[in-house]
Design an enzyme around this catalytic site. Structure first.
Site, PDB file in Angstrom:
ATOM      1  N   GLY A  20       0.989  -1.223  -0.025  1.00 64.46           N
ATOM      2  CA  GLY A  20       0.032  -0.069   0.147  1.00 64.46           C
ATOM      3  C   GLY A  20       0.887   1.147   0.016  1.00 64.46           C
ATOM      4  NE  ARG A  24       5.184  -1.807   3.652  1.00 63.05           N
ATOM      5  CZ  ARG A  24       4.037  -1.658   4.014  1.00 63.05           C
ATOM      6  NH1 ARG A  24       3.114  -2.179   3.132  1.00 63.05           N
ATOM      7  NH2 ARG A  24       3.412  -0.870   4.935  1.00 63.05           N
ATOM      8  NE  ARG A  43      -4.155  10.652  -9.359  1.00 61.39           N
ATOM      9  CZ  ARG A  43      -5.258  11.239  -9.019  1.00 61.39           C
ATOM     10  NH1 ARG A  43      -5.768  11.252  -7.801  1.00 61.39           N
ATOM     11  NH2 ARG A  43      -6.011  11.592  -9.776  1.00 61.39           N
ATOM     12  NE  ARG A  87      -2.805  -5.642   1.128  1.00 62.48           N
ATOM     13  CZ  ARG A  87      -2.359  -4.813   1.544  1.00 62.48           C
ATOM     14  NH1 ARG A  87      -1.432  -3.890   0.897  1.00 62.48           N
ATOM     15  NH2 ARG A  87      -2.618  -4.354   3.144  1.00 62.48           N
ATOM     16  CB  SER A  90       1.088  -3.102   7.552  1.00 63.95           C
ATOM     17  OG  SER A  90       0.340  -2.165   7.122  1.00 63.95           O
ATOM     18  CG  ASP A 205      -1.890  -2.285  13.861  1.00 65.24           C
ATOM     19  OD1 ASP A 205      -1.592  -2.102  12.713  1.00 65.24           O
ATOM     20  OD2 ASP A 205      -3.180  -2.254  14.139  1.00 65.24           O
ATOM     21  NE  ARG A 218       2.417   0.691  11.518  1.00 65.85           N
ATOM     22  CZ  ARG A 218       1.098   0.506  12.002  1.00 65.85           C
ATOM     23  NH1 ARG A 218       0.160   0.693  11.461  1.00 65.85           N
ATOM     24  NH2 ARG A 218       0.839   0.551  13.296  1.00 65.85           N
TER      25      ARG A 218
HETATM   26  O1  LIG Z   1       0.433  -1.273   4.790  1.00 63.52           O
HETATM   27  P1  LIG Z   1      -0.452  -1.215   3.771  1.00 63.52           P
HETATM   28  O2  LIG Z   1       0.182  -2.069   2.756  1.00 63.52           O
HETATM   29  O3  LIG Z   1      -0.642   0.091   3.175  1.00 63.52           O
HETATM   30  O4  LIG Z   1      -1.489  -1.914   4.388  1.00 63.52           O
HETATM   31  C1  LIG Z   1      -2.418  -1.671   5.554  1.00 63.52           C
HETATM   32  O5  LIG Z   1      -2.056  -0.165   5.856  1.00 63.52           O
HETATM   33  C2  LIG Z   1      -2.972   1.021   5.347  1.00 63.52           C
HETATM   34  C3  LIG Z   1      -3.499   1.417   7.032  1.00 63.52           C
HETATM   35  O6  LIG Z   1      -2.602   1.857   7.702  1.00 63.52           O
HETATM   36  C4  LIG Z   1      -3.867  -0.009   4.624  1.00 63.52           C
HETATM   37  O7  LIG Z   1      -3.644   0.214   3.193  1.00 63.52           O
HETATM   38  C5  LIG Z   1      -3.956  -1.248   5.094  1.00 63.52           C
HETATM   39  O8  LIG Z   1      -4.293  -2.257   4.154  1.00 63.52           O
HETATM   40  O1  LIG Z   2      -5.870  -2.235   7.757  1.00 65.87           O
HETATM   41  C1  LIG Z   2      -5.265  -1.939   8.955  1.00 65.87           C
HETATM   42  C2  LIG Z   2      -3.710  -2.044   8.730  1.00 65.87           C
HETATM   43  C3  LIG Z   2      -3.300  -2.176   9.947  1.00 65.87           C
HETATM   44  N1  LIG Z   2      -3.631  -2.223  11.175  1.00 65.87           N
HETATM   45  C4  LIG Z   2      -5.086  -2.151  11.185  1.00 65.87           C
HETATM   46  O2  LIG Z   2      -5.755  -1.967  12.265  1.00 65.87           O
HETATM   47  N2  LIG Z   2      -5.764  -1.949  10.002  1.00 65.87           N
END
Ligand SMILES: O=P(O)(O)O[C@H]1O[C@H](CO)[C@@H](O)[C@H]1O
Ligand SMILES: O=c1cc[nH]c(=O)[nH]1
Length: 235
Positions: A20, A24, A43, A87, A90, A205, A218
């Site tokens: 995402g 990263r 973007r 994908r 996190s 988390d 992250r």
């Molecule tokens: O770390 P990424 O890949 O962005 O994934 C998680 O982190 C984001 C939220 O903090 C959302 O995109 C969720 O899916």
């Molecule tokens: O989408 C997410 C990603 C990390 N932690 C969360 O609680 N939600």
């Protein structure tokens, strides 16, 4: 160029990792890919192509949430001929038997998103699932790398901050391991357009204990997940 990706034809590999976080993506490209070149800054959603163990691999940020990830998955598959998407995200752990930094492979993805309800006219609860071959390879790769990878269902949620934490407890009772925000859309788009997709996650988390990693962690430290994804995507 597609509407949201600035690559010329041929600049994106058939195999793409999708975090995402675009930073990263940059870290993965600079840390792991030989000869990595940035093909898109549109973007700020960075994309790179390089080689992993001699095979062309791209890494493309997808942004947060299913509307954003859907745009990138759709354009990668339909406009750049991408065949395999993994994908690397996190997630928040829903179950107490999971620890911070554990690695998860998502066999299937429940969702509160309305996108598939619209697709199926509200008549079918479509079940977005991983490509079985990719999932099996990821399990083998994780074993070879000595990493314990949890394999199970996850939730793809529209909201990061939920008003219904009680639903997380119910989902955990039904075996759902973790929550993130893109996998259901990725699996659905891959199925629709005959590509292969898998979601591999790192617990950033813990919803039950409140423990969390920093944004820098992250971005730059989830190496076990990335190494599993890289060896899986070239297998
Ligand atoms: O770390 P990424 O890949 O962005 O994934 C998680 O982190 C984001 C939220 O903090 C959302 O995109 C969720 O899916
Ligand atoms: O989408 C997410 C990603 C990390 N932690 C969360 O609680 N939600």
């Amino acid at each position: 160029m597609s509407t949201h990706i600035g690559a010329k034809p041929g600049e994106i590999a058939e195999r793409v990792l999708m975090p995402g976080d675009p930073l990263r993506a940059k870290w993965i490209a600079e840390t792991y890919l030989e000869g990595a070149e940035c093909y898109s800054t549109v973007r700020g959603m960075l994309g790179f192509t390089g080689r992993w163990k001699g095979v062309d691999v791209s890494v493309q940020g997808s942004g947060m949430g299913m509307p954003s990830a859907s745009i990138y998955a759709h354009e990668l598959v339909n406009e750049y001929g991408v065949k395999t998407l993994i994908r690397v995200g996190s997630c928040g752990a829903l179950r107490e038997d999971l620890q911070l930094r554990d690695v998860i492979a998502a066999i299937g993805s429940s969702t509160d998103s309305n996108m598939n309800r619209m697709r199926f006219d509200g008549l079918i609860d479509y079940a977005p699932v991983a490509d079985f071959g990719l999932l099996r390879t990821a399990v083998e790769v994780a074993e070879r790398q000595g990493v314990t990878m949890h394999v199970g269902p996850i939730l793809a949620a529209d909201a990061f901050y939920t008003d219904r934490p009680d639903l997380y407890d119910t989902l955990a009772d039904y075996g759902v391991l973790a929550v993130e925000m893109e996998s259901a859309a990725l699996y659905t788009i891959a199925a629709r357009f005959k590509a292969r997709a898998l979601t591999v996650l790192t617990v950033s988390d813990h919803i039950k204990t409140g423990e969390k990693t920093t944004s820098a962690e992250r971005e730059q430290t989830f190496s076990q997940m990335v190494e599993i994804a890289l060896d899986t995507i070239i297998a």
